[in-house]
Design a protein around this motif. Structure first.
Motif: not given
Length: 399
Positions: A290, A292-295, A297-298, A304, A307, A367-368
């Motif tokens: 994922a 940064t800084p969304y690690e 979330l998944t 995951r 989301f 981004q993703w």
């Protein structure tokens, strides 16, 4: 079989004046004749002065409601409505339901069924919960379906009712993609014809045995001339002419994307799709770290997946906006009835979402590092999946 129109209208008159009447709706128009009233609804009400027949009519511009007394006043009011060239009547009493459609040749196509529930009290207050299509409706004796499925279908119909214009009249072409056992197909036909619309409905499912089963049900219900079924994939099934309204209830994973893409290519005026599982983007998120800084979330599988559900439907709505639709994601039924309770609802406007929304979509995708299946299906020959100017010109049809 067609019946003489005069005899059928005499039967309708008797039901409208029956004390056991619960509700009646007239709408649509006969070929070549223009009514002064485009829609009428009748129901009994209890007033301090005594029982009355409430008649609500619309001339297409504004509604008008009046309460008439039983006897000569009600007789005259009903006769005036029967003299209007309505193309469809739907009448419900405590003991029977009758649907009448006037054919192009001026004959009556009539479907009769016994009622399976007691009449509601003739009162506007303290009534039991109303359904757009009651779970006890006689059609469920034919089509089946669990109580949970019937609640889902009724909730879907409520979303449909909130989507279509109140003054919509005339012919409406509808397709139900991935129809399965056709619970929604038959229920939508029942509801839409009760609104007085001239409905042509096609159900699409990949299985030939489902097509045969559903076609036999349509025959038993007397609807085979208006409800038909096609065996084929959502992407390739032959549906002609193109529909005005596209429905899809719980088409699994990317089948929802195929339904949305097909609807866009048809330039459908309205789209209602309740997605099911969302495996495609979940797999893409699992395959790469994922941003940064969304690690967080998944990192956990359950988070995951949830989301991925949200991301998938957000991107679907964004793509629909870029292709000329006003799109929103709403909850159409309580989660206790089904965890897959979101609905993508869209209306064609013919204008795109604009540069800002296109940029927001692109930023989220980049981004993703994901490729939505709907984007691939809607990609134009240059490979640019997002068009900011809409799929067609402005929609000039009245809404």
């Amino acid at each position: 079989m067609p019946e003489p129109l005069d005899a059928a209208l005499t039967e309708v008159r008797a039901l409208l004046l029956d004390p056991a009447l619960t509700r009646a709706v007239a709408a649509g128009r006969r070929r070549g004749r223009r009514p002064t009233v485009v829609r009428a609804e009748l129901r009994p009400v209890a007033l301090k002065a005594g029982p009355r027949l409430q008649i609500s009519t619309s001339d297409g511009a504004r509604p008008y409601t009046r309460n008439v007394s039983p006897g000569a006043e009600a007789d005259a009011a009903v006769d005036a409505l029967l003299a209007e060239p309505f193309g469809n009547w739907h009448v419900e009493t405590a003991g029977a339901t009758l649907q009448l459609r006037v054919t192009k040749s001026g004959e009556a196509q009539v479907h009769r069924a016994a009622a399976s529930r007691p009449a509601a009290p003739a009162d506007g207050h303290d009534r039991a919960k109303e359904y757009l299509l009651d779970p006890g409706d006689p059609i469920f004796a034919e089509i089946g379906g669990s109580a949970a499925k019937r609640r889902q279908v009724d909730a879907f119909l409520r979303a449909l009712a909130a989507t279509l214009p109140d003054d919509l009249t005339g012919r409406l072409r509808v397709v139900d993609l991935g129809c399965g056992n056709a619970y929604l197909t038959f229920a939508a036909h029942r509801y839409l014809t009760a609104r007085g619309l001239d409905v042509e409905l096609v159900g699409v499912d990949v299985r030939e045995d489902q097509r045969q089963r559903n076609s036999e049900l349509a025959e038993r219900l007397g609807w085979a001339d208006r409800v038909s079924f096609v065996a084929g994939t959502i992407a390739d099934a032959v549906v002609e002419p193109a529909p005005d309204l596209v429905l899809a209830l719980h088409a699994c994973d990317t089948a929802t994307d195929e339904a949305l893409a097909r609807a866009v290519r048809w330039n459908a005026r309205w789209i209602l799709a309740a997605p099911c599982c969302h495996h495609d983007l979940a797999a893409q998120l699992r395959a790469r770290p994922a941003p940064t800084p969304y690690e967080l979330l998944t990192r956990q599988g359950i988070l995951r997946e949830r989301f991925a559900d949200v991301l998938t439907d957000a991107l679907r709505a964004g793509l629909l906006r870029s292709h000329g639709y006003r799109a929103e994601v709403v909850e159409f039924v309580d989660s206790r009835h089904t965890p897959r309770n979101l609905l993508i609802r869209a209306r064609r406007t013919g204008t795109g979402g604009g540069d800002q929304q296109a940029a927001e979509y692109r930023q989220l995708v980049d981004q993703w590092q994901v490729t939505p299946r709907l984007a691939t299906l809607l990609a134009d020959p240059t490979g640019d999946a997002v068009r900011g100017d809409g799929a067609d010109g402005p929609d000039t049809t009245p809404h």
